[in-house]
Design an enzyme around this catalytic site. Structure first.
Site, PDB file in Angstrom:
ATOM      1  N   ASP A  70     -52.407  25.555 -24.118  1.00 14.89           N
ATOM      2  CA  ASP A  70     -52.843  25.580 -25.684  1.00 14.89           C
ATOM      3  C   ASP A  70     -54.114  27.074 -25.472  1.00 14.89           C
ATOM      4  O   ASP A  70     -53.797  26.684 -24.869  1.00 14.89           O
ATOM      5  CB  ASP A  70     -52.968  24.242 -26.227  1.00 14.89           C
ATOM      6  CG  ASP A  70     -52.673  22.995 -26.030  1.00 14.89           C
ATOM      7  OD1 ASP A  70     -51.402  23.784 -26.398  1.00 14.89           O
ATOM      8  OD2 ASP A  70     -52.816  22.120 -25.872  1.00 14.89           O
ATOM      9  N   LYS A  71     -53.427  27.444 -27.209  1.00 12.96           N
ATOM     10  CA  LYS A  71     -54.465  28.070 -27.046  1.00 12.96           C
ATOM     11  C   LYS A  71     -55.846  28.840 -26.417  1.00 12.96           C
ATOM     12  O   LYS A  71     -56.291  28.660 -26.120  1.00 12.96           O
ATOM     13  CB  LYS A  71     -54.184  28.862 -28.236  1.00 12.96           C
ATOM     14  CG  LYS A  71     -55.197  29.883 -28.711  1.00 12.96           C
ATOM     15  CD  LYS A  71     -55.258  30.319 -30.673  1.00 12.96           C
ATOM     16  CE  LYS A  71     -56.753  31.733 -30.655  1.00 12.96           C
ATOM     17  NZ  LYS A  71     -56.300  31.770 -32.041  1.00 12.96           N
TER      18      LYS A  71
END
Length: 283
Positions: A70-71
């Protein structure tokens, strides 16, 4: 193309003809996505500019992410540099041959050890109703606890948090984040599955806001040799600052001891800096 010349180079942790492993900083997308269409700065884009400058003609022509990150999550990110390696790695992840270990800061004091086998909808961005419910299992172990002297809940003058180790058996989207929410101990800094008041209170206390989730260890069969490859990304300076805030109560056990050792950063004698090339690796 985004100009990334002003950004720090990505730390390269492993490089050979088949694989590239980097230490992804938090807040950086792996690649362009419609979910964050305005964001052009990504790991892939940075590597496309960084690698030719470092490796010249030896820079890999192919960079295919082998898994999700995930970012907001930091840590180990694996790329395949050959089509055959990409296929082999995809099969290894699908067959559960890749073992991952994450660190997370969570709200509250969870049990010392627990497993969550709560099935997860395929897409966490959509309502769960009507979606396929996919099997998912994550093992958690509490490593340390702390109580900070600020109030979030009006019933309590202080707030409790814990460091946990998470080992997901699958790679469902937001699996660790959703499982910790299900257990009532969401990750601090998780704007989607966490608690806003706790996210804001901890960010104010530390002077730094982020998703407190780090991919620290990963073991996989090398796609060419089949030999086990153990990878490690030490927690960064933000984690070091986290552990300077208050008196942490560390739980007994070898896993906790290893985690404490990992907080020290690079191993003794390793003076590599972000962007330095890793030692040449076979094959």
């Amino acid at each position: 193309m985004t100009d990334t010349s002003a950004t720090p180079p990505l730390a390269l942790l492993h490089l050979d003809a088949a694989l590239l492993v980097v230490d992804k900083p938090p807040g950086l997308l792996v690649h362009r996505t419609a979910l964050d269409a305005h964001e052009f700065d990504t790991v892939v884009e940075r590597l496309r500019q960084q690698l030719p400058a470092q490796l010249g003609d030896q820079a890999p022509a192919m960079l295919a992410p082998a898994h999700r990150l995930d970012k907001g999550t930091s840590g180990l990110l694996v790329f395949a540099c050959q089509p055959a390696a990409a296929q082999t790695l995809a099969a290894a992840f699908e067959q559960g041959l890749v073992h991952k270990r994450y660190l997370a800061l969570v709200r509250g004091w969870p049990a010392l050890e627990q497993r969550c086998e709560h099935p997860l909808a395929r897409d966490p961005e959509l309502p769960s109703a009507g979606q396929p419910q996919l099997p998912a299992c994550t093992a958690f172990r509490r490593l340390a606890r702390i109580e900070w002297p600020f109030q979030v809940d009006g019933r309590h003058a202080s707030s409790r948090y814990a460091l946990v180790e998470a080992q997901p058996q699958q790679g469902r989207r937001h699996q660790i984040r959703r499982h910790l929410k299900h257990l009532g101990h969401p990750i601090v800094g998780d704007a989607t599955h966490g608690k806003g008041p706790h996210n804001r209170a901890v960010a104010a206390w530390l002077g730094h806001g982020r998703l407190w989730l780090h991919a620290m260890d990963l073991t996989l069969p090398h796609p060419i040799t089949g030999q086990s490859l153990a990878l490690h990304a030490p927690p960064d300076a933000a984690w070091q600052a986290l552990f300077a805030q208050g008196e942490w109560q560390w739980d007994e056990g070898s896993e906790a001891v290893r985690a404490i050792g990992a907080m020290g950063g690079l191993q003794a004698g390793d003076n590599r800096q972000p962007g330095d090339l890793p030692n040449p690796s076979a094959p």
